[in-house]
Design an enzyme around this catalytic site. Sequence first.
Site, PDB file in Angstrom:
ATOM      1  N   GLU A   1       0.649  -0.789  -0.090  1.00 51.87           N
ATOM      2  CA  GLU A   1      -0.130  -0.267   0.128  1.00 51.87           C
ATOM      3  C   GLU A   1       0.861   1.282  -0.104  1.00 51.87           C
ATOM      4  O   GLU A   1       1.890   1.830   1.072  1.00 51.87           O
ATOM      5  CB  GLU A   1      -1.154   0.012   1.131  1.00 51.87           C
ATOM      6  CG  GLU A   1      -1.598   1.090   0.917  1.00 51.87           C
ATOM      7  CD  GLU A   1      -3.318   0.882   2.762  1.00 51.87           C
ATOM      8  OE1 GLU A   1      -3.749  -0.242   2.749  1.00 51.87           O
ATOM      9  OE2 GLU A   1      -2.676   1.844   3.435  1.00 51.87           O
TER      10      GLU A   1
ATOM     11  N   ASP B   1      -3.092  10.822  10.720  1.00 50.28           N
ATOM     12  CA  ASP B   1      -1.698   9.871  10.784  1.00 50.28           C
ATOM     13  C   ASP B   1      -0.996  10.141  11.627  1.00 50.28           C
ATOM     14  O   ASP B   1      -1.193  11.920  12.299  1.00 50.28           O
ATOM     15  CB  ASP B   1      -0.300   9.853   9.456  1.00 50.28           C
ATOM     16  CG  ASP B   1      -1.133   8.434   8.431  1.00 50.28           C
ATOM     17  OD1 ASP B   1      -1.802   7.460   8.541  1.00 50.28           O
ATOM     18  OD2 ASP B   1      -0.915   9.375   7.125  1.00 50.28           O
TER      19      ASP B   1
END
Length: 298
Positions: free
Chosen positions: A65, A76
């Site tokens: 990915e 994140d």
Amino acid sequence: MSEPAVTGPSVAASPGPESPGSPFFARRAPGRPGLAMFLNAGDPPLAVLPELLAMLDDSGVDCLELAVPFPDSPTDGPVVRASAARALADGVTPRAVLDAVAAARPGLRGPRIALLADWSHTVRGTDPGDFAAAVRDAGCDGLLLHGVPPRLRRAHYDAVYRAGLPLVTTCYAASGPDVVAEAADHASAYLYLVAHYGRSGTAAAWDRERLGAVITTLRSTASVPVAVGFGVRTGGDIALLAELGADAVVVGSAGVARIEQARAAGRDPVEELRTFVSELRAPGPAPATDGHERGIRS
């Protein structure tokens, strides 16, 4: 972290080009989930992408990915954000990422590449059809679009379908039934089930019973593999998700942290990742549980 945008058309679409015979995680052994590794493109440097893909192939990793790096991601944690910052400081651009994939693709045998792109940083201002075609023509096997504004989702996702580019859709274990159903309806590469809310790389407790129930629902309704991410750090975590019925797992922050450690110590990041994948593949006990709640660090 807010409820994710479902990465599929906002209206009924024709079946995607990938059906139950999707090539994602097709090499997984019976009883063992497939393995996807998340990395920011450019960390390690794009020049070693062919070597990195060869290592993942040799190690039995099913999917890379690969994120086009973008700054200040709201979903994140510090590990992944620092990785993106390193890549951006090295001058990595979306065009450079696609060129690197195109150059590395001819020698790739097993692993599939799912490109993760952020709408605001990478896609905004481009024609949806042109972007989808560029991703497809570079040799990417699928696309996960992050942060598409609701009013623009239909145009972008319809363009992806018209380009014949499989879609990765997303939902949370805590998502409502309509979100879960839509993710299952429109996934044509794989469905990424996020185990818990929060930023990657942060501590969170999650409900094993809820997660197992959502996996069961998705496996009965989606025509592609269900991959679970956020919190997968060890072989024991993978063993637990296998028990819960996951088709695959996505490892993110833990692998990115190993790259950071290798670079800081002057070690080869590709070999560091090879070691980490071997550790993930080693059999291990599932994490300890306290009732139906289980704490996992993503």
